[in-house]
Design a protein around this motif. Structure first.
Motif, PDB file in Angstrom:
ATOM      1  N   LEU A 233      -5.851  13.338 -51.911  1.00  0.00           N
ATOM      2  CA  LEU A 233      -6.148  13.262 -53.344  1.00  0.00           C
ATOM      3  C   LEU A 233      -7.264  12.207 -53.474  1.00  0.00           C
ATOM      4  N   PRO A 234      -8.232  12.350 -54.449  1.00  0.00           N
ATOM      5  CA  PRO A 234      -9.494  11.598 -54.597  1.00  0.00           C
ATOM      6  C   PRO A 234      -9.263  10.007 -54.288  1.00  0.00           C
ATOM      7  N   MET A 235      -8.301   9.518 -55.234  1.00  0.00           N
ATOM      8  CA  MET A 235      -8.101   8.137 -55.001  1.00  0.00           C
ATOM      9  C   MET A 235      -7.781   7.584 -53.673  1.00  0.00           C
ATOM     10  N   VAL A 236      -6.739   8.612 -53.187  1.00  0.00           N
ATOM     11  CA  VAL A 236      -6.281   8.152 -51.729  1.00  0.00           C
ATOM     12  C   VAL A 236      -7.181   8.288 -50.917  1.00  0.00           C
ATOM     13  N   GLU A 237      -8.266   9.249 -50.758  1.00  0.00           N
ATOM     14  CA  GLU A 237      -9.389   9.301 -50.152  1.00  0.00           C
ATOM     15  C   GLU A 237     -10.131   8.478 -50.110  1.00  0.00           C
ATOM     16  N   ASP A 238     -10.536   7.820 -51.209  1.00  0.00           N
ATOM     17  CA  ASP A 238     -11.344   6.507 -51.362  1.00  0.00           C
ATOM     18  C   ASP A 238     -10.651   5.423 -50.818  1.00  0.00           C
ATOM     19  N   ALA A 239      -9.304   5.332 -50.857  1.00  0.00           N
ATOM     20  CA  ALA A 239      -8.745   4.146 -50.145  1.00  0.00           C
ATOM     21  C   ALA A 239      -8.764   4.090 -48.752  1.00  0.00           C
ATOM     22  N   PHE A 240      -8.631   5.324 -48.196  1.00  0.00           N
ATOM     23  CA  PHE A 240      -8.703   5.703 -46.750  1.00  0.00           C
ATOM     24  C   PHE A 240     -10.156   5.422 -46.120  1.00  0.00           C
TER      25      PHE A 240
END
Length: 408
Positions: A233-240
Motif C-alpha cells: 500500500l502507498p503509505m506502507v511503501e513510503d514507510a519501508f
C-alpha cells in the motif's frame, strides 16, 4: 615460582592476591583501574620480591585492556586464563559454590603455583604486530558489520521492493556496492524508482566513479524498475522506503569505515619484515595476510611446533576416544578470527597449482568441500610456520612437490 599473583579483573577495580610457593596468602589488595591503582600494584610487587630479573608472574582472566598492556610492558609473564577453567579450578577447593572476587584472585594465583606449565603466557609480540592486530581486527569487524547491514537491507527490500534485488544481482556488484547505494538513495521505493529517467541514473552512477557501460547500466535499471511487480500500500511503501534510507546511511558509514581501515591496515602491515614472507603465499594479499599475522604474532617461541599452531587455528582435527569408540571431527574451540581468515585464505589459494592439487586429492578420497578446504588450510599453515621460522619465502615445489607430480 616463589611468589605468584592472581588478579580478578573488573571495569572499575581489581582484586589482587599474592601467594608463596606453599600456597599461603602473603598479600591481598583491591586497586582501582587507573594510574594510582597501577602504582599501588607495582609497590605491592616490589614489597614481595619483584625484580626486573625475576618478575612476579600474573594470572588474569582477560588478555586485553590497559592493565594487561602495562603488565606486559614490564616484561613479566602474564597468563590469560579462560574463565571456564578458573571456575573448574574453584571447584577443587569448595563444593558450596561460594564465590567472591578475592577468592577468584587466590584461585588464579593457585593456578600458576601448581599448573603454570600447562598454560601458555601471552606472547611477547612486538609493538608493530600489536598495532597490526588492532587494525586488522577492527577492519574484520567492519567487514562483518557491513555484511550484517547488507543482509538486513536485503531482507527489507524483499518485503516491498524485490526489483531492487534483481537490479543488483550482478557479478561483483551487490547491495554494498557504490552503484547500488547511490541508486537506492535516489529511489528507495518502487514508485520513485519507476520515475527515474536514464540521465538521472547515469548521473548517479557517474558520481560513484563508474565510467564504463553507463548507458547499458541505465537501460537495464530503467527497464527493471518499470516492470510490473507486486506492491505494498502507498503509505506502507513510503514507510519501508524511510527505513531503507536509514539502513543505507548505516551501510554507507560501514563501507567507508571498512575501506579506511583496510588502507590503514595495509600501510602498517607492509612495515613488518614478515610481510614479505606472508604475502609470498598464494591467496594471501594485504588484508588476509595482515589478519593471519595479527593472530599468529611475531613471537617465534609462542608455538613450540606447527601442530600447536594448527590446533590454535582450529585446522587440525581432534580425536575423542573412549573404549571401542573413536571419533575424529573438527575443532570448535579455536581462534575464531584466525579460522575465518584461514577459510578465505584456503579458498583463494585454490588458484595455485599446489593447493588445488591437494584440495582435489582430499575431495577424491571422500572429503566434503569444507573438510577439504580446512585440510588445505592446515597444510598451508604448516608451510607458513616453517617459512616464518626459517625466514624463507613460499616455494610451491617444496610445499606440494609430491602432490604436483601425482596430479601431473
Amino acid at each position: 615460582m616463589k611468589v605468584t599473583c592472581g588478579i580478578d579483573w573488573s571495569e572499575k577495580h581489581h582484586d589482587v592476591a599474592l601467594l608463596d610457593q606453599d600456597g599461603k596468602l602473603i598479600a591481598r589488595k583491591r586497586i582501582l583501574d587507573d594510574a594510582a591503582g597501577w602504582k599501588a600494584l607495582l609497590e605491592l610487587f616490589a614489597a614481595h620480591g619483584d625484580t626486573p630479573q625475576e618478575p612476579i608472574p600474573v594470572a588474569i582472566e582477560t588478555g586485553r585492556g590497559l592493565l594487561v598492556a602495562c603488565l606486559r610492558a614490564t616484561g613479566r609473564k602474564v597468563y590469560a586464563i579462560n574463565p571456564l577453567a578458573v571456575a573448574r579450578y574453584r571447584e577443587r577447593h569448595t563444593v558450596a559454590r561460594s564465590k567472591s572476587d578475592h577468592a577468584d584472585a587466590m584461585t588464579l594465583a593457585n593456578i600458576l603455583r601448581v599448573d603454570a606449565a600447562h598454560h601458555r603466557p601471552l606472547p611477547t609480540d612486538s609493538e608493530l604486530v600489536q598495532a597490526i592486530a588492532v587494525l586488522a581486527r577492527a577492519q574484520q569487524d567492519a567487514v562483518w558489520n557491513r555484511q550484517q547491514l547488507a543482509n538486513q537491507l536485503r531482507s527489507l527490500l524483499r518485503e516491498y521492493f524485490p526489483a531492487a534485488l534483481k537490479a543488483f544481482q550482478v557479478k561483483n556488484i551487490g547491495l554494498t556496492s557504490r552503484e547500488a547505494r547511490a541508486v537506492l538513495a535516489l529511489a528507495p521505493t518502487p514508485a520513485r524508482a519507476a520515475k527515474l529517467t536514464k540521465p538521472r541514473i547515469i548521473a548517479a552512477l557517474r558520481r560513484t566513479g563508474r565510467e564504463r557501460n553507463l548507458q547499458a547500466w541505465a537501460d537495464r535499471l530503467h527497464s527493471i524498475f518499470r516492470e510490473e511487480q507486486m506492491r505494498q500500500l502507498p503509505m506502507v511503501e513510503d514507510a519501508f522506503g524511510k527505513q531503507a534510507l536509514a539502513l543505507l546511511r548505516q551501510t554507507d558509514a560501514a563501507c567507508q569505515a571498512a575501506d579506511e581501515l583496510a588502507q590503514a591496515t595495509s600501510e602498517v602491515f607492509h612495515q613488518h619484515p614478515d610481510a614479505r614472507i606472508v604475502t609470498s603465499f598464494p591467496g594471501l594479499a594485504d588484508l588476509t595476510g595482515a589478519r593471519i599475522l595479527a593472530e599468529i604474532g611475531d613471537d617465534r617461541e609462542r608455538f613450540a611446533d606447527a601442530r600447536r599452531l594448527k590446533a590454535y587455528a582450529g585446522s587440525a582435527p581432534i580425536t575423542r576416544a573412549s573404549g571401542k569408540s573413536t571419533v575424529v571431527h573438527h575443532r570448535k574451540v579455536k581462534n575464531q578470527r584466525l579460522a575465518a581468515a584461514g577459510y578465505v585464505w584456503a579458498f583463494a589459494s585454490l588458484q595455485a597449482a599446489g593447493p588445488r592439487a591437494h584440495y582435489d586429492h582430499r575431495r577424491n578420497v571422500g572429503d566434503r568441500h569444507s573438510s577439504a578446504q580446512r585440510n588445505t588450510f592446515n597444510r598451508m599453515l604448516g608451510c607458513l610456520f616453517h617459512c616464518l621460522r626459517t625466514g624463507t619465502p613460499y616455494d610451491e615445489q617444496q610445499a606440494f612437490g609430491p602432490r604436483l607430480a601425482a596430479a601431473a
